[in-house]
Write a protein that holds these residues in place. Sequence first.
Motif, PDB file in Angstrom:
ATOM      1  N   ALA A 126      -8.897 -31.556 -23.838  1.00 18.81           N
ATOM      2  CA  ALA A 126      -8.858 -32.824 -24.561  1.00 18.81           C
ATOM      3  C   ALA A 126      -8.195 -32.613 -25.919  1.00 18.81           C
ATOM      4  CB  ALA A 126     -10.273 -33.374 -24.747  1.00 18.81           C
TER       5      ALA A 126
ATOM      6  N   SER B  11     -13.718 -37.978 -14.662  1.00 21.73           N
ATOM      7  CA  SER B  11     -13.217 -37.192 -15.787  1.00 21.73           C
ATOM      8  C   SER B  11     -14.153 -37.313 -16.979  1.00 21.73           C
ATOM      9  CB  SER B  11     -11.807 -37.648 -16.178  1.00 21.73           C
ATOM     10  OG  SER B  11     -11.858 -38.865 -16.889  1.00 21.73           O
TER      11      SER B  11
ATOM     12  N   MET C 162      -6.795 -34.831 -20.475  1.00 22.20           N
ATOM     13  CA  MET C 162      -7.800 -35.725 -19.903  1.00 22.20           C
ATOM     14  C   MET C 162      -7.230 -37.133 -19.751  1.00 22.20           C
ATOM     15  SD  MET C 162     -11.709 -36.449 -21.243  1.00 22.20           S
ATOM     16  CE  MET C 162     -11.820 -34.822 -21.939  1.00 22.20           C
TER      17      MET C 162
END
Length: 192
Positions: free
Chosen positions: A14, A41, A49
């Motif tokens: 991320a 997710s 992501m």
Amino acid sequence: MNPRPFALCVYCSASTTDPGQLTLAARVGTEIARRGWQLVSGGGHVSMMGAVATAARAGGAETIGVIPKHLVHQEVADVDSDELVVTDTMRQRKQVMEDRADAFLTLPGGIGTLEEFFEAWTGGHLGQHTKPMAILDPGGHYTGLFTWLTELRDRGFVPQEALDRITVTPDLTEAFAALEPQPPQGAVLRAI
């Protein structure tokens, strides 16, 4: 009533802005959609992501994002998800993701990705689930980790059966093949 689609949980970064990693994540999202699967997710709309979720939705896949409330702004909650689950804690996030998934795919990531991977892997090794796991690693991101885990196996700390639960591959097609839905135990497949 249609059964829900096969749900793939994807663990990934991320934080990276590396174009190659973002492209890899988008390829994964596209493949999820092509197969008619559902994405589970971490619920952020940033970095890998966000790329995997955006590509999955662009191909028509349903997406479920799971994010703890303290990361809603930091990871820019994926409000475009078909379902966005906001949890109180990181532990709850991981539990919801594991519960909603039929299989796990790990892409390159940092300590959060590693934590998610290790928790799901340990749960499988301890018999808490039988869901398949794969690591898609075309750039060798996890080479050092698996060199070390092999050394731990050789020293008696990690059983070979644990390592055998994971498919580690640089190839997208091979990773997805390892995650394919399995018929129920005892089921007989018949050609028509």
